[in-house]
Design a protein around this motif. Structure first.
Motif, short mmCIF file in Angstrom:
data_model
loop_
_atom_site.label_atom_id
_atom_site.label_comp_id
_atom_site.label_asym_id
_atom_site.label_seq_id
_atom_site.Cartn_x
_atom_site.Cartn_y
_atom_site.Cartn_z
N SER A 151 11.92 8.73 -0.47
CA SER A 151 12.73 8.47 0.71
C SER A 151 11.93 7.71 1.76
N ALA A 152 12.44 6.55 2.18
CA ALA A 152 11.80 5.73 3.21
C ALA A 152 12.89 5.20 4.12
N VAL A 153 13.38 6.06 4.99
CA VAL A 153 14.53 5.74 5.82
C VAL A 153 14.18 5.68 7.30
N ILE A 169 19.13 2.54 -5.76
CA ILE A 169 18.68 2.38 -4.38
C ILE A 169 19.82 2.76 -3.44
N VAL A 170 19.52 3.65 -2.51
CA VAL A 170 20.49 4.09 -1.52
C VAL A 170 20.11 3.46 -0.19
N HIS A 171 21.11 2.92 0.54
CA HIS A 171 20.81 2.30 1.83
C HIS A 171 21.89 2.64 2.82
N SER A 172 21.88 1.99 3.97
CA SER A 172 22.78 2.43 5.05
C SER A 172 24.25 2.17 4.73
N ARG A 173 24.55 1.31 3.77
CA ARG A 173 25.96 1.03 3.42
C ARG A 173 26.40 1.81 2.19
N THR A 174 25.53 2.61 1.63
CA THR A 174 25.89 3.37 0.43
C THR A 174 26.95 4.40 0.79
N VAL A 231 15.59 5.71 -4.80
CA VAL A 231 14.82 5.31 -3.62
C VAL A 231 15.81 5.20 -2.47
N ILE A 232 15.53 5.90 -1.38
CA ILE A 232 16.41 5.82 -0.22
C ILE A 232 15.72 4.91 0.79
N GLY A 233 16.37 3.77 1.10
CA GLY A 233 15.75 2.73 1.94
C GLY A 233 15.40 1.53 1.08
N ARG A 234 15.55 0.33 1.65
CA ARG A 234 15.28 -0.90 0.88
C ARG A 234 14.50 -1.91 1.69
N SER A 235 13.61 -1.43 2.57
CA SER A 235 12.83 -2.36 3.39
C SER A 235 11.86 -3.15 2.51
N ASN A 236 11.45 -4.32 3.03
CA ASN A 236 10.49 -5.15 2.29
C ASN A 236 9.15 -4.45 2.11
N MET A 266 -2.33 8.34 2.04
CA MET A 266 -2.44 7.51 0.83
C MET A 266 -2.33 6.03 1.15
N THR A 267 -1.55 5.70 2.18
CA THR A 267 -1.36 4.29 2.52
C THR A 267 -2.71 3.64 2.86
N ILE A 268 -3.48 4.32 3.68
CA ILE A 268 -4.78 3.75 4.07
C ILE A 268 -5.73 3.73 2.87
N CYS A 275 0.80 -1.24 0.00
CA CYS A 275 0.00 0.00 0.00
C CYS A 275 0.83 1.28 0.00
N THR A 276 1.90 1.35 0.80
CA THR A 276 2.64 2.62 0.88
C THR A 276 3.33 2.95 -0.45
N PRO A 277 4.11 2.02 -1.02
CA PRO A 277 4.71 2.35 -2.32
C PRO A 277 3.66 2.60 -3.41
N GLY A 318 1.11 13.80 3.53
CA GLY A 318 1.59 13.41 2.21
C GLY A 318 1.27 11.94 1.94
N VAL A 319 2.26 11.10 2.18
CA VAL A 319 2.11 9.68 1.87
C VAL A 319 1.21 8.96 2.89
N GLY A 320 1.27 9.39 4.15
CA GLY A 320 0.51 8.70 5.21
C GLY A 320 -0.95 8.42 4.85
P1 NAP Z 1 13.09 0.24 7.94
O1 NAP Z 1 12.56 -1.12 7.77
O2 NAP Z 1 13.75 0.65 9.20
O3 NAP Z 1 14.08 0.53 6.71
C1 NAP Z 1 14.85 1.68 6.65
C2 NAP Z 1 15.73 1.63 5.44
O4 NAP Z 1 16.50 2.84 5.43
C3 NAP Z 1 16.72 0.47 5.42
O5 NAP Z 1 16.78 -0.08 4.13
C4 NAP Z 1 18.04 1.12 5.82
O6 NAP Z 1 19.17 0.56 5.19
C5 NAP Z 1 17.88 2.52 5.29
N1 NAP Z 1 18.68 3.47 6.06
C6 NAP Z 1 18.75 3.61 7.40
N2 NAP Z 1 19.60 4.60 7.73
C7 NAP Z 1 20.09 5.08 6.58
C8 NAP Z 1 21.02 6.08 6.25
N3 NAP Z 1 21.62 6.81 7.19
N4 NAP Z 1 21.28 6.32 4.95
C9 NAP Z 1 20.69 5.61 3.98
N5 NAP Z 1 19.78 4.63 4.23
C10 NAP Z 1 19.50 4.37 5.51
O7 NAP Z 1 11.95 1.34 7.72
P2 NAP Z 1 10.58 1.31 6.87
O8 NAP Z 1 9.60 0.41 7.50
O9 NAP Z 1 10.89 1.15 5.42
O10 NAP Z 1 10.10 2.81 7.12
C11 NAP Z 1 10.87 3.92 6.72
C12 NAP Z 1 10.20 5.20 7.19
O11 NAP Z 1 8.93 5.31 6.56
C13 NAP Z 1 9.91 5.30 8.69
O12 NAP Z 1 10.04 6.65 9.10
C14 NAP Z 1 8.47 4.86 8.81
O13 NAP Z 1 7.83 5.42 9.94
C15 NAP Z 1 7.90 5.44 7.55
N6 NAP Z 1 6.72 4.73 7.04
C16 NAP Z 1 5.68 5.50 6.63
C17 NAP Z 1 4.56 4.91 6.10
C18 NAP Z 1 3.44 5.78 5.63
O14 NAP Z 1 2.34 5.33 5.49
N7 NAP Z 1 3.71 7.04 5.31
C19 NAP Z 1 4.45 3.51 5.98
C20 NAP Z 1 5.56 2.74 6.38
C21 NAP Z 1 6.69 3.36 6.90
P3 NAP Z 1 19.66 -0.98 5.43
O15 NAP Z 1 18.74 -1.81 4.60
O16 NAP Z 1 21.05 -0.97 4.93
O17 NAP Z 1 19.53 -1.23 6.91
#
Ligand code: NAP
Length: 305
Positions: A221-223, A201-206, A177-182, A285-287, A154-156, A281-283
């Protein structure tokens, strides 16, 4: 950390992508479609929500989802289980909902307690009712050319819907895309690629996140790091979708905190051409996308067009 003023500041040259009002419009469209289906074939969409444990944030999300269902005419079926429940108990509820013709969508609120195996539980949801889109078969299909997932997370999905509704071209654009969560980053990158963007894709090891991000026409950005993406990370004219929801201390707020995104809003709106605020913004939209997936599922299962 505190570089941003609040998201409602009106000195912004960037266009504000108003997720709240887009989500309201989508909910109205869904409500109309639900009453059309009810009148035509007597079917009301049903969403089952399973919540395990007593995390306050999860309880709030579930409450909001239930309320949103009611508002558009979706029946919600809620199961609340104590923290110490077993995986078997959760699996039994999932199996019953899989077989229940009144239920068209099943959602397991994450995170689950640490003694449960999240994979086993998400795998148990029928892919036909997987309205969160987290089943590996749905994600796998999302990643493959020539295949289509039954549901998209839903969020993406909400991020892409905002780009579409604001007429922002994705095809051929450079997206980061910043963040690579499932649940957000990875499926957002797959969706952008399906829309013919060139995706990094940018992540914590980039090593050089700023340099890579500055090449993007579109940034998602989803970090979960408040104000990490500064103005200097942004190419002039880029479009920014900020998924982050981060509480930061704010003595002026009655709650003692306020929510900000991953992107420094005040700096970004001087450089970007369009940006989503946080909150608003996105919040929302998810619901809206969850409701949309539930309606689509009911229509699919009842062959209603
Ligand atoms: P998550 O599972 O914690 O994943 C965070 C991702 O960001 C990971 O891939 C991590 O990299 C990366 N990251 C962390 N620190 C970083 C840095 N300094 N530089 C670059 N990348 C970094 O989080 P998530 O569940 O995806 O959620 C992300 C954010 O979105 C949170 O603030 C959450 O509250 C929000 N969110 C909002 C909605 C909405 O409806 N708007 C829905 C879901 C989540 P690694 O993979 O290397 O650890």
């Amino acid at each position: 950390l505190f570089c941003c003023t609040d998201a409602t500041s009106n000195e912004t040259p960037a266009k504000v992508i108003d997720g709240k009002s887009v989500a309201r419009k989508i909910r109205e469209e869904i409500a109309a479609e639900i009453s059309r289906m009810k009148d035509a074939i007597g079917v009301v969409p049903g969403l089952a929500v399973i919540l395990v444990g007593d995390r306050k944030d999860s309880a709030t999300y579930v409450h909001n989802k239930k309320k949103a269902c009611e508002d558009v005419g979706i029946t919600s079926y809620e199961v609340r289980l104590p923290e110490e429940s077993t995986e078997q108990e959760v699996l039994k509820f999932i199996s019953d909902f899989n077989d229940d013709p009144l239920v068209h969508g099943i959602l397991v609120q994450l995170p689950l307690p640490s003694h449960m195996n999240e994979q086993n539980i998400l795998n148990a949801v029928s892919i036909e009712k997987d309205v969160d889109g987290f089943h590996p078969l749905n994600i796998g299909r999302l990643a493959m050319r020539g295949r289509d997932p039954i549901f998209v997370p839903c969020t993406p999905k909400g991020c892409i819907e905002l780009l579409h509704r604001y007429g922002i071209d994705i095809k051929g654009k450079r997206a980061v895309v910043i963040g690579r969560s499932n649940i957000v980053g990875m499926p957002a990158a797959l969706l952008l690629q399906r829309e013919d963007a060139t995706v990094s894709i940018v992540h914590s090891r980039t090593k050089n996140p700023e340099e890579i991000t500055r090449k993007a026409d579109i940034i998602i950005s989803a970090v979960g790091q408040p104000n990490m993406v500064r103005g200097s990370w942004i190419k002039p004219g880029a479009v920014i979708i900020d998924v982050g929801i981060n509480p930061i201390e704010d003595a002026k707020s009655p709650r003692g905190y306020r929510l900000v995104g991953d992107v420094c809003y005040k700096e970004a709106c001087k450089v970007a051409s369009a940006i989503t605020p946080v909150p608003g913004g996105v919040g929302p939209m998810t619901i809206a996308m969850l409701l949309s997936n539930t309606l689509t599922s009911a229509k699919r299962l009842h062959n209603f067009v």
